[in-house]
Design a protein around this motif. Sequence first.
Motif, PDB file in Angstrom:
ATOM      1  N   LEU A  58       0.602   8.751   2.668  1.00  0.00           N
ATOM      2  CA  LEU A  58       1.191   7.431   2.839  1.00  0.00           C
ATOM      3  C   LEU A  58       0.129   6.443   3.293  1.00  0.00           C
ATOM      4  N   SER A  59       0.193   5.233   2.726  1.00  0.00           N
ATOM      5  CA  SER A  59      -0.739   4.180   3.093  1.00  0.00           C
ATOM      6  C   SER A  59       0.027   2.863   3.111  1.00  0.00           C
ATOM      7  N   GLY A  60      -0.695   1.756   2.955  1.00  0.00           N
ATOM      8  CA  GLY A  60      -0.069   0.439   3.068  1.00  0.00           C
ATOM      9  C   GLY A  60      -0.125  -0.061   4.498  1.00  0.00           C
ATOM     10  N   PRO A  61       0.025  -1.360   4.704  1.00  0.00           N
ATOM     11  CA  PRO A  61      -0.146  -1.947   6.039  1.00  0.00           C
ATOM     12  C   PRO A  61       0.711  -1.309   7.132  1.00  0.00           C
ATOM     13  N   ALA A  62       1.989  -0.996   6.835  1.00  0.00           N
ATOM     14  CA  ALA A  62       2.859  -0.415   7.871  1.00  0.00           C
ATOM     15  C   ALA A  62       2.308   0.921   8.353  1.00  0.00           C
ATOM     16  N   LEU A  66       2.926   2.370   1.049  1.00  0.00           N
ATOM     17  CA  LEU A  66       2.471   2.763  -0.282  1.00  0.00           C
ATOM     18  C   LEU A  66       2.385   4.286  -0.369  1.00  0.00           C
ATOM     19  N   PHE A  67       2.989   4.857  -1.422  1.00  0.00           N
ATOM     20  CA  PHE A  67       2.824   6.277  -1.700  1.00  0.00           C
ATOM     21  C   PHE A  67       1.513   6.477  -2.458  1.00  0.00           C
ATOM     22  N   THR A  68       0.726   7.473  -2.052  1.00  0.00           N
ATOM     23  CA  THR A  68      -0.532   7.784  -2.737  1.00  0.00           C
ATOM     24  C   THR A  68      -0.541   9.260  -3.117  1.00  0.00           C
TER      25      THR A  68
END
Length: 393
Positions: A234-238, A228-230
Amino acid sequence: MQQWDVIVVGAGAAGLMCAIEAGNRGRKVLLLDNGKRPGRKILMSGGGRCNFTNIYSSPENFLSQNKHFCKSALSRYTQWDFIALVQKHGIAYHEKTLGQLFCDDSAKDIVEMLLSEAKAANVQLALQQQITAVSFADGNYTVTTPELSRQCQSLVVASGGLSLPNLGATAFGFQLAEQFGLKVLPLRAALVPLTWQPSDKAVFEEISGVSLPVTAEANGTLFPEDMLFTHRGLSGPAILQISSYWQPGDNVIVNMAPDTNVAEFLASQQHAHPEQEVKTALAKLLPKRLVEKLLALSVFTNQPLKALNPRTMQQLADNLHAYVFKPNGTEGYRTAEVTIGGVDTDYLSSKTMEAKQQPGLYFIGEVVDVTGWLGGYNFQWAWASGWCAGQSL
């Protein structure tokens, strides 16, 4: 001076489990916590539904300076043991992805289950307790708060790490370990979003909210999940997963099209739609807003597909299959799910969690140098380490 057989410091997942097991063995147990309510991290986990374990939990899913340390506890109290407890209390749950188990209703169900078990085991709970001193003499520990002093034969530290300080996280457990001569390994935030370098922030913050399936790699470890771009990075499970393996200064290599051979895709698109622009073709694979940013960064040149030769297609594919980000850092303990590092496992018994050189002192859960992957693994370590300590108190 109150007298107890066991005092457990920290009414989180590990502390509750340990207190229950010690109480079930007939020990007089007091559970202390600095907060207004027990199980605070349980309540907020999994979006309020508590990802309480993972059906695939195994020692390979944990980081530690001693990768073998967690094996005994995880084999003696498994995910199936905790699932059986959940089922005993009639709590409805479901599997999401990759073996992650969540409550159907609310994380409150897990906390209420544990409190019910603790009550049945005659565990006494004391909240909003600020410990000012701990001492050891004549085989007993004295735990002092502003209100009173309490004495016990066995002292269990389940005070957690430094992550999520707004939930009451403190360095108490690490300081106590050092007070009694145990080594504490370097601490850092993990399962945490990574932040942009200023140059990347100027480009990518405009596509905050865009996500896509990727593989993220750092230091030879790779995770396939969503990214996920924030606004901040960068975020998100990966990314949360890879943050546990990333060190400051390292690159994170992202495959933005892990399930597609981009060179072959472009060749097929070229054959079918030779006049189509490269960015139009790539927008079939990647979010359109991301494609526009990659074009602005000259990751590829926009032109009709018919103008591409095989070498150019392969270069473009290589860029997308191994895009390099160099994070500026992490968002830190404020948003980190766990703390990596902690009490050195060389100083603890892997069977009982007792300090080898300090009789009657135990460390369990996140305060120990055992850190799980994202997806219920850290709760499983809490249940298992707490259970093992509870068997020997």
